[in-house]
Design a protein around this motif. Structure first.
Motif, PDB file in Angstrom:
ATOM      1  N   LYS A 177      65.700  43.541  27.803  1.00  0.00           N
ATOM      2  CA  LYS A 177      64.547  43.415  28.699  1.00  0.00           C
ATOM      3  C   LYS A 177      63.271  43.107  27.917  1.00  0.00           C
ATOM      4  CE  LYS A 177      66.143  46.357  32.508  1.00  0.00           C
ATOM      5  NZ  LYS A 177      65.945  47.647  33.225  1.00  0.00           N
ATOM      6  N   LYS A 203      47.749  36.264  36.784  1.00  0.00           N
ATOM      7  CA  LYS A 203      49.166  35.870  36.776  1.00  0.00           C
ATOM      8  C   LYS A 203      49.888  36.488  35.576  1.00  0.00           C
ATOM      9  CE  LYS A 203      49.059  31.363  39.142  1.00  0.00           C
ATOM     10  NZ  LYS A 203      49.119  29.900  38.916  1.00  0.00           N
ATOM     11  N   LYS A 205      48.906  39.042  33.690  1.00  0.00           N
ATOM     12  CA  LYS A 205      48.879  40.500  33.782  1.00  0.00           C
ATOM     13  C   LYS A 205      49.955  41.006  34.742  1.00  0.00           C
ATOM     14  CE  LYS A 205      45.650  44.364  34.366  1.00  0.00           C
ATOM     15  NZ  LYS A 205      46.657  45.238  35.017  1.00  0.00           N
ATOM     16  N   THR A 206      50.062  40.366  35.902  1.00  0.00           N
ATOM     17  CA  THR A 206      51.071  40.759  36.899  1.00  0.00           C
ATOM     18  C   THR A 206      52.477  40.584  36.337  1.00  0.00           C
ATOM     19  OG1 THR A 206      49.597  40.124  38.705  1.00  0.00           O
ATOM     20  CG2 THR A 206      51.935  40.319  39.229  1.00  0.00           C
ATOM     21  N   TYR A 207      52.700  39.437  35.683  1.00  0.00           N
ATOM     22  CA  TYR A 207      54.027  39.169  35.098  1.00  0.00           C
ATOM     23  C   TYR A 207      54.373  40.244  34.052  1.00  0.00           C
ATOM     24  CZ  TYR A 207      57.983  36.795  33.009  1.00  0.00           C
ATOM     25  OH  TYR A 207      59.250  36.505  32.557  1.00  0.00           O
ATOM     26  N   ASP A 209      53.114  43.352  33.655  1.00  0.00           N
ATOM     27  CA  ASP A 209      53.285  44.686  34.255  1.00  0.00           C
ATOM     28  C   ASP A 209      54.615  44.814  34.999  1.00  0.00           C
ATOM     29  OD1 ASP A 209      50.826  45.431  33.269  1.00  0.00           O
ATOM     30  OD2 ASP A 209      49.737  45.059  35.146  1.00  0.00           O
ATOM     31  N   GLU A 210      55.017  43.735  35.674  1.00  0.00           N
ATOM     32  CA  GLU A 210      56.258  43.782  36.457  1.00  0.00           C
ATOM     33  C   GLU A 210      57.512  43.757  35.588  1.00  0.00           C
ATOM     34  OE1 GLU A 210      56.086  40.541  39.201  1.00  0.00           O
ATOM     35  OE2 GLU A 210      54.721  41.582  40.597  1.00  0.00           O
ATOM     36  N   HIS A 211      57.414  43.136  34.411  1.00  0.00           N
ATOM     37  CA  HIS A 211      58.604  42.964  33.572  1.00  0.00           C
ATOM     38  C   HIS A 211      58.670  43.923  32.378  1.00  0.00           C
ATOM     39  CE1 HIS A 211      58.632  39.201  35.849  1.00  0.00           C
ATOM     40  NE2 HIS A 211      59.912  39.153  35.589  1.00  0.00           N
ATOM     41  N   LYS A 214      60.047  50.662  31.742  1.00  0.00           N
ATOM     42  CA  LYS A 214      59.534  51.997  31.415  1.00  0.00           C
ATOM     43  C   LYS A 214      60.268  52.514  30.187  1.00  0.00           C
ATOM     44  CE  LYS A 214      58.277  53.191  36.158  1.00  0.00           C
ATOM     45  NZ  LYS A 214      58.536  54.078  37.321  1.00  0.00           N
TER      46      LYS A 214
END
Length: 514
Positions: A177, A203, A205-207, A209-211, A214
């Motif tokens: 990952k 765009k 930042k969103t990418y 944070d989503e990928h 944890k």
């Protein structure tokens, strides 16, 4: 007719060193029947050729046209087997794979106990060296063998193997990952460069944070941490947060120095980490730390224990010389860096098979900047032409854009006004097409376009106006990237103060020394 660049076998033969060729002939000659083998005759013929010529091979009588493809494939395989046996190529990763192969052969012969013994040692060695993918393969083979070879401790052994498989699988998933995220961010960087607007920033930042999976840092091993720092580094570079890039590049390099046995096993990642650390230091203008880091890297590369092969040599050439150029830019010592041009030209020729087009063009751009800083505008223009005329360059569009802007400035400085109008139109159209026309570039083009209408007595005040306008963008979150490619402000200051641009940069470097 196939050319040298497209024929894989010819390229492989030409990449062999004298010792590797000798090793291959000894390997082939281990059985007397091979001394007259057709594949050895083909090898000797290819070795003598300066460029690949299929007609010459067929005329030699070694092989018929219908058999050539099979013979080439056989020779290719034999060379790879020979290289695999060469002690130079015997790293930990190959040794573990070799033990796994031996264990598989023993298992197929029904010698389960011997196979399990080898697998246990190979697994410990793999885990110790963070080779968790192959460690997982070993555990899977152990599970297969244990179902066929009943031991007294099978209940405990089953639990132990199940636990190991689960742990290794989880670690490999985390690594996958993080490496996927790092690779995607790297791809964004190559394709479009730094973010150019709030929309781009959101765009990315969103990418990210989503990928970003944890994780608990305490649970991560060397390899997971390495990919985590790489992902953060690329994210930081994309959003132009260079202090954060410095932070994560430092963590990347420190990880290797804290686990120094990993340097010989992962020399490419070690070199890349140091390169990005140096790049980050260059962006934050930390000259003293830059010099120290570069010297430490050179010492490590020259250490006898550091691995040596074609790939590592080409990367070392690329990173050392790129950063030697950057050091001269940081310190404003352009005249002292001119000696690097011949070294770099020779190195590009020597390592052409290993260095991609994008990195070659990046070196040319830096050489152009070196000449520009030294006041040699004609040589600057010559190197920029190599980039601007390169139709193969699909990556780093921002490099193309700034090469064109610097070319405009160099033409003006060289007094080549008769080329300027055509250059202005061409550059303006290119920037519009690339959707890369930002405020700094607009102001530069507007200034250069109006030069013909400015009286000589008003020139200094116009330079001052442009300087005041561009100064506003020096720390702008998206416009500041222009100053990373070309120190336009120092160029303007050189005109305002009647000093060479190198002297201006040198004075700034001394003021920033820390």
């Amino acid at each position: 007719m196939t050319n040298a660049h497209k024929d894989a076998l010819f390229v492989l033969v030409k990449s062999l060193s004298k010792s590797e060729k000798r090793q291959f002939k000894l390997y082939v000659g281990r059985l007397g029947v091979n001394t007259d083998a057709k594949f050895l005759a083909l090898f000797n013929l290819l070795d003598k050729m300066r460029k690949y010529d299929e007609r010459q091979i067929l005329d030699s009588g070694i092989v018929k046209k219908s058999q050539l493809s099979n013979l080439k494939a056989h020779l290719y395989k034999q060379i790879l087997v020979s290289l695999r046996l060469n002690p130079v190529n015997q790293n930990v990763r190959i040794q573990i794979r070799e033990q796994l192969d031996f264990a598989t052969i023993l298992y197929q012969k029904g010698l389960y106990k011997q196979s399990l013994k080898i697998l246990e040692k190979a697994k410990s060695f793999a885990i110790e060296n963070e080779e968790k993918n192959v460690a997982y393969e070993i555990v899977e083979l152990e599970k297969i063998i244990e179902t066929q070879y009943i031991t007294r401790s099978i209940p405990d052994r089953a639990d132990e193997l199940a636990r190991e498989a689960k742990q290794l699988s989880a670690q490999n998933v985390m690594t996958s990952k993080l490496s996927n995220l790092s690779l995607q961010l790297y791809g964004m960087m190559l394709k479009v460069g730094y973010v150019r607007s709030d929309e781009d920033l959101q765009k990315v930042k969103t990418y990210f944070d989503e990928h970003l999976p944890k994780y608990n840092i305490e649970d991560l091993g060397f390899r997971e941490k390495l990919w985590l720092y790489k992902a953060h580094l690329w994210y930081s570079l994309l959003i132009q947060d260079f202090l954060s890039a410095y932070k994560y590049a430092s963590k990347w390099v420190d990880l290797f120095y804290e686990n120094d046995h990993m340097i010989p096993l992962n020399p490419v990642f070690f070199l890349k980490g140091n390169h990005y650390l140096l790049e980050s230091l260059f962006f934050v203008k930390y000259a003293s730390q830059f010099r120290e880091t570069l010297e430490r890297l050179e010492a490590q590369i020259n250490d006898d224990r550091f691995p040596k092969n074609d790939n590592i040599s080409s990367l070392a050439f690329l990173y050392i010389n790129t950063n030697k150029l950057n050091l001269h830019f940081l310190e404003g010592t352009f005249d002292k860096g001119i000696y690097l041009v011949n070294i770099i030209e020779y190195g590009i020729k020597k390592h052409r098979q290993q260095i991609d087009e994008h990195h070659v063009m990046l070196l040319y751009y830096k050489i152009a900047c070196l000449y520009f800083g030294n006041g040699d505008n004609k040589n600057c223009i010559a190197y920029l032409k190599k980039i601007i005329s390169n139709k193969k360059l699909k990556m780093r569009e921002d490099l193309m854009c700034f090469a064109r802007v610097l070319s405009l400035v160099a033409h003006y400085e060289a007094g080549m006004d008769y080329h300027l109008e055509v250059q202005l139109k061409s550059t303006y159209k290119f920037l519009l097409k690339m959707n890369d026309l930002h405020e700094v570039q607009k102001e530069m083009i507007k200034f250069l376009r109006n030069l013909g209408d400015i009286y000589p007595t008003d020139l200094k005040s116009e330079f001052q106006k442009l300087y005041n306008e561009l100064k506003k963008y020096e720390n702008h979150p998206y416009e500041k990237r222009a100053f990373l490619y070309l120190d336009i402000l120092s160029w303007l200051e050189s005109h305002l103060q009647n000093k060479p641009v190198s002297e201006i940069i040198r004075e700034k470097a001394l003021a920033l020394t820390r």
